[in-house]
Enzyme design. Structure first.
Site, PDB file in Angstrom:
ATOM      1  N   HIS A 107       0.883  -1.185   0.000  1.00 23.37           N
ATOM      2  CA  HIS A 107       0.000   0.000   0.000  1.00 23.37           C
ATOM      3  C   HIS A 107       0.915   1.229   0.000  1.00 23.37           C
ATOM      4  O   HIS A 107       1.730   1.404  -0.908  1.00 23.37           O
ATOM      5  CB  HIS A 107      -0.923  -0.113   1.221  1.00 23.37           C
ATOM      6  CG  HIS A 107      -2.060   0.847   1.278  1.00 23.37           C
ATOM      7  ND1 HIS A 107      -2.423   1.680   0.256  1.00 23.37           N
ATOM      8  CD2 HIS A 107      -2.960   1.107   2.281  1.00 23.37           C
ATOM      9  CE1 HIS A 107      -3.475   2.401   0.613  1.00 23.37           C
ATOM     10  NE2 HIS A 107      -3.823   2.076   1.842  1.00 23.37           N
ATOM     11  N   HIS A 167      -1.842  -2.299  -9.942  1.00 26.89           N
ATOM     12  CA  HIS A 167      -2.887  -1.742  -9.093  1.00 26.89           C
ATOM     13  C   HIS A 167      -4.047  -2.709  -9.014  1.00 26.89           C
ATOM     14  O   HIS A 167      -4.333  -3.413  -9.983  1.00 26.89           O
ATOM     15  CB  HIS A 167      -3.365  -0.394  -9.653  1.00 26.89           C
ATOM     16  CG  HIS A 167      -4.082   0.407  -8.629  1.00 26.89           C
ATOM     17  ND1 HIS A 167      -5.443   0.331  -8.443  1.00 26.89           N
ATOM     18  CD2 HIS A 167      -3.616   1.288  -7.706  1.00 26.89           C
ATOM     19  CE1 HIS A 167      -5.782   1.126  -7.450  1.00 26.89           C
ATOM     20  NE2 HIS A 167      -4.698   1.720  -6.981  1.00 26.89           N
ATOM     21  N   ASP A 187       2.927   5.786  -6.848  1.00 29.92           N
ATOM     22  CA  ASP A 187       4.109   5.720  -5.991  1.00 29.92           C
ATOM     23  C   ASP A 187       5.431   5.720  -6.747  1.00 29.92           C
ATOM     24  O   ASP A 187       6.448   6.120  -6.208  1.00 29.92           O
ATOM     25  CB  ASP A 187       4.036   4.458  -5.117  1.00 29.92           C
ATOM     26  CG  ASP A 187       2.917   4.568  -4.108  1.00 29.92           C
ATOM     27  OD1 ASP A 187       2.784   5.636  -3.509  1.00 29.92           O
ATOM     28  OD2 ASP A 187       2.155   3.598  -3.950  1.00 29.92           O
TER      29      ASP A 187
HETATM   30  N1  COA Z   1       5.534  -6.578 -10.020  1.00 30.63           N
HETATM   31  C1  COA Z   1       5.545  -7.775 -10.636  1.00 30.63           C
HETATM   32  N2  COA Z   1       4.422  -8.459 -10.871  1.00 30.63           N
HETATM   33  C2  COA Z   1       3.273  -7.932 -10.482  1.00 30.63           C
HETATM   34  C3  COA Z   1       3.204  -6.688  -9.848  1.00 30.63           C
HETATM   35  C4  COA Z   1       4.386  -5.999  -9.633  1.00 30.63           C
HETATM   36  N3  COA Z   1       4.396  -4.818  -9.034  1.00 30.63           N
HETATM   37  N4  COA Z   1       1.919  -6.404  -9.586  1.00 30.63           N
HETATM   38  C5  COA Z   1       1.205  -7.424 -10.019  1.00 30.63           C
HETATM   39  N5  COA Z   1       2.021  -8.353 -10.571  1.00 30.63           N
HETATM   40  C6  COA Z   1       1.628  -9.627 -11.155  1.00 30.63           C
HETATM   41  C7  COA Z   1       1.533 -10.678 -10.076  1.00 30.63           C
HETATM   42  O1  COA Z   1       2.742 -11.341  -9.870  1.00 30.63           O
HETATM   43  C8  COA Z   1       0.456 -11.551 -10.621  1.00 30.63           C
HETATM   44  O2  COA Z   1       1.009 -12.359 -11.646  1.00 30.63           O
HETATM   45  P1  COA Z   1       0.628 -13.901 -11.766  1.00 30.63           P
HETATM   46  O3  COA Z   1      -0.856 -13.895 -12.032  1.00 30.63           O
HETATM   47  O4  COA Z   1       1.473 -14.368 -12.887  1.00 30.63           O
HETATM   48  O5  COA Z   1       0.962 -14.508 -10.443  1.00 30.63           O
HETATM   49  C9  COA Z   1      -0.500 -10.591 -11.286  1.00 30.63           C
HETATM   50  O6  COA Z   1       0.313  -9.483 -11.672  1.00 30.63           O
HETATM   51  C10 COA Z   1      -1.625 -10.123 -10.358  1.00 30.63           C
HETATM   52  O7  COA Z   1      -1.032  -9.612  -9.182  1.00 30.63           O
HETATM   53  P2  COA Z   1      -1.715  -9.568  -7.743  1.00 30.63           P
HETATM   54  O8  COA Z   1      -0.676  -9.352  -6.715  1.00 30.63           O
HETATM   55  O9  COA Z   1      -2.614 -10.772  -7.576  1.00 30.63           O
HETATM   56  O10 COA Z   1      -2.645  -8.316  -7.911  1.00 30.63           O
HETATM   57  P3  COA Z   1      -3.390  -7.590  -6.723  1.00 30.63           P
HETATM   58  O11 COA Z   1      -4.549  -6.932  -7.324  1.00 30.63           O
HETATM   59  O12 COA Z   1      -3.597  -8.486  -5.572  1.00 30.63           O
HETATM   60  O13 COA Z   1      -2.279  -6.545  -6.233  1.00 30.63           O
HETATM   61  C11 COA Z   1      -0.962  -4.684  -5.970  1.00 30.63           C
HETATM   62  C12 COA Z   1      -2.278  -5.217  -6.527  1.00 30.63           C
HETATM   63  C13 COA Z   1      -0.935  -3.168  -6.071  1.00 30.63           C
HETATM   64  C14 COA Z   1      -0.835  -5.073  -4.477  1.00 30.63           C
HETATM   65  C15 COA Z   1       0.214  -5.303  -6.772  1.00 30.63           C
HETATM   66  O14 COA Z   1       0.146  -4.848  -8.126  1.00 30.63           O
HETATM   67  C16 COA Z   1       1.541  -4.985  -6.155  1.00 30.63           C
HETATM   68  O15 COA Z   1       1.964  -5.700  -5.230  1.00 30.63           O
HETATM   69  N6  COA Z   1       2.231  -3.897  -6.608  1.00 30.63           N
HETATM   70  C17 COA Z   1       3.459  -3.485  -5.997  1.00 30.63           C
HETATM   71  C18 COA Z   1       3.180  -2.683  -4.743  1.00 30.63           C
HETATM   72  C19 COA Z   1       2.645  -1.304  -5.051  1.00 30.63           C
HETATM   73  O16 COA Z   1       3.144  -0.620  -5.917  1.00 30.63           O
HETATM   74  N7  COA Z   1       1.641  -0.904  -4.274  1.00 30.63           N
HETATM   75  C20 COA Z   1       1.031   0.401  -4.398  1.00 30.63           C
HETATM   76  C21 COA Z   1      -0.325   0.295  -5.001  1.00 30.63           C
HETATM   77  S1  COA Z   1      -0.989   1.888  -5.364  1.00 30.63           S
END
Ligand code: COA
Length: 369
Positions: free
Chosen positions: A215, A254, A305
């Site tokens: 987050h 996201h 971010d």
């Molecule tokens: N880097 C690499 N791969 C990513 C990724 C990232 N930042 N964000 C998503 N993915 C990939 C996941 O590995 C997953 O791939 P898979 O299906 O092959 O396993 C797929 O995309 C879906 O990801 P998931 O984590 O299930 O999506 P989510 O909706 O639960 O998570 C976030 C959303 C924001 C938590 C996630 O994109 C993330 O962890 N981002 C990095 C942290 C971040 O920047 N947070 C600020 C958000 S505003």
């Protein structure tokens, strides 16, 4: 059932749309692009809290009011002095908010808007007081001449008034971070409010939720990633290696947005301008290359971010203060949500799918192996 409550509508709000078809990101109906370009953070906070943009007279009264709410109670200064110098600044804010709840406890007669305004005005003072006390033993004066929260943050951090252009970047960034519907920390604040708990408890819990790298903590984590690399080529090899190991790249992706984060373009423009101003030849090119690799390899886009990290760095902000800046802004959205939740409250208490053992006979202690 959807993991992480993805796609679940968990309540109603009149505050914000996130990626809604035909709307995009709006606060109370106004587009984020318009607000970031034409409004100030104080106008945005007023809009979120009170529902409409302020008139010129209301805005000037509001700025003055917020200026008058910057001082720290002596008891809070003493708490801040006792926290370790090694504390994470998010822990300082979480503890400071909780402590303030003991000193300025919400009462039935106190207006919710008063607490919201107080927290908006006092969070920068709280962090910077702790920072300077532990850095060089100074007990700083938190009441400055800065006439905006953006100006106040930069002035307390650097010990002098910031250039107008830097104040504008900070102000826009505060607008971009102010509100985002039912994100994890806001939902936390609403859950706490739904139990009829007090305002400070809701905000304290929200700060703890924001701290995590999935987050708000992503801006700090994104900078740590970018700062590892000295050239775009090195960044390309490094990110490819991380992706191969299935490491998440902070500042990308996201839960709601699928193709882009509308806030990213605004902050990227500022990051590029600041990079040129400070003659950066490393961090910005490295960031651009990481963005290109993520688009090519994962079809993922930078969220707010990612470019906030380099913009903040160019403004001279210590990396550990990146997520606290998010707090200084998001307090406006959290407070508006707490007020909205209270206005039409029902306890938030979802159900769970039970996946544990079938009912079984109790085993007396003496018979357990
Ligand atoms: N880097 C690499 N791969 C990513 C990724 C990232 N930042 N964000 C998503 N993915 C990939 C996941 O590995 C997953 O791939 P898979 O299906 O092959 O396993 C797929 O995309 C879906 O990801 P998931 O984590 O299930 O999506 P989510 O909706 O639960 O998570 C976030 C959303 C924001 C938590 C996630 O994109 C993330 O962890 N981002 C990095 C942290 C971040 O920047 N947070 C600020 C958000 S505003």
């Amino acid at each position: 059932m959807s993991g992480g409550l993805e796609g679940i509508v968990a309540g109603r709000t009149a505050l914000c749309t996130v990626g809604k078809e035909g709307c995009g990101l709006t606060y109370r109906g106004y587009s984020i692009e318009d607000l970031a370009e034409h409004a100030t953070f104080e106008e945005t906070a007023w809009l979120l809290l009170r529902g409409e943009l302020p008139t010129a007279e209301q805005l000037s009264g509001y700025r003055q009011r917020l200026r008058g709410l910057r001082s720290l109670p002596a008891a809070l200064k003493s708490v801040l002095e006792q926290l370790p110098a090694t504390s994470h600044p998010m822990d300082v804010l979480r503890t400071g908010c909780s402590a303030l709840g003991c000193m300025e406890t919400e009462t039935a007669s106190q207006g919710e808007f008063d607490i919201a305004d107080r927290l908006l005005a006092v969070f920068p003072s709280m962090l910077m007081y702790w920072h300077w006390f532990h850095k060089n033993g100074t007990r700083i004066e938190t009441e400055t001449d800065a006439d905006s929260i953006a100006g106040q943050i930069l002035c307390l951090l650097h010990g002098r008034a910031a250039a107008a252009s830097h104040q504008r970047v900070m102000d826009s960034s505060l607008i971009l971070y102010a509100e985002h519907e039912f994100n994890a920390s806001t939902f936390t604040a609403r859950i706490v409010a739904s139990t009829l708990s007090d305002f400070h408890s809701a905000i304290t819990a929200a700060i703890g939720t924001l701290r995590g790298p999935l987050h708000g903590g992503a801006n700090e984590a994104a900078f740590e990633l970018i700062d590892q690399f000295t050239t775009p080529e090195e960044a390309e090899t490094g990110v490819m290696e991380l992706l191969r190991k299935k490491v998440k790249i902070m500042g990308f992706g996201h839960r709601v947005y699928r193709t882009s984060d509308p806030r990213s373009d605004v902050i990227q423009k500022y990051a590029a301008e600041l990079a040129a101003e400070v003659k950066d030849t490393r961090l910005y090119p490295v960031s651009e290359r990481i963005e290109a690799v993520m688009r090519r390899e994962k079809k993922l886009f930078p969220n707010l971010d990612f470019y906030s990290a380099s913009a903040y760095h160019f403004l001279g902000i210590p990396t550990l203060f990146f997520t606290p800046l998010f707090v200084f802004s998001r307090i406006s959205g959290w407070a508006a949500h707490v007020i909205e939740q209270r206005g039409d409250n029902r306890l938030i208490r979802p159900a769970a799918d039970y996946v544990g053992p079938e009912p079984r006979a109790f085993v007396p202690l003496a018979s357990r192996k």
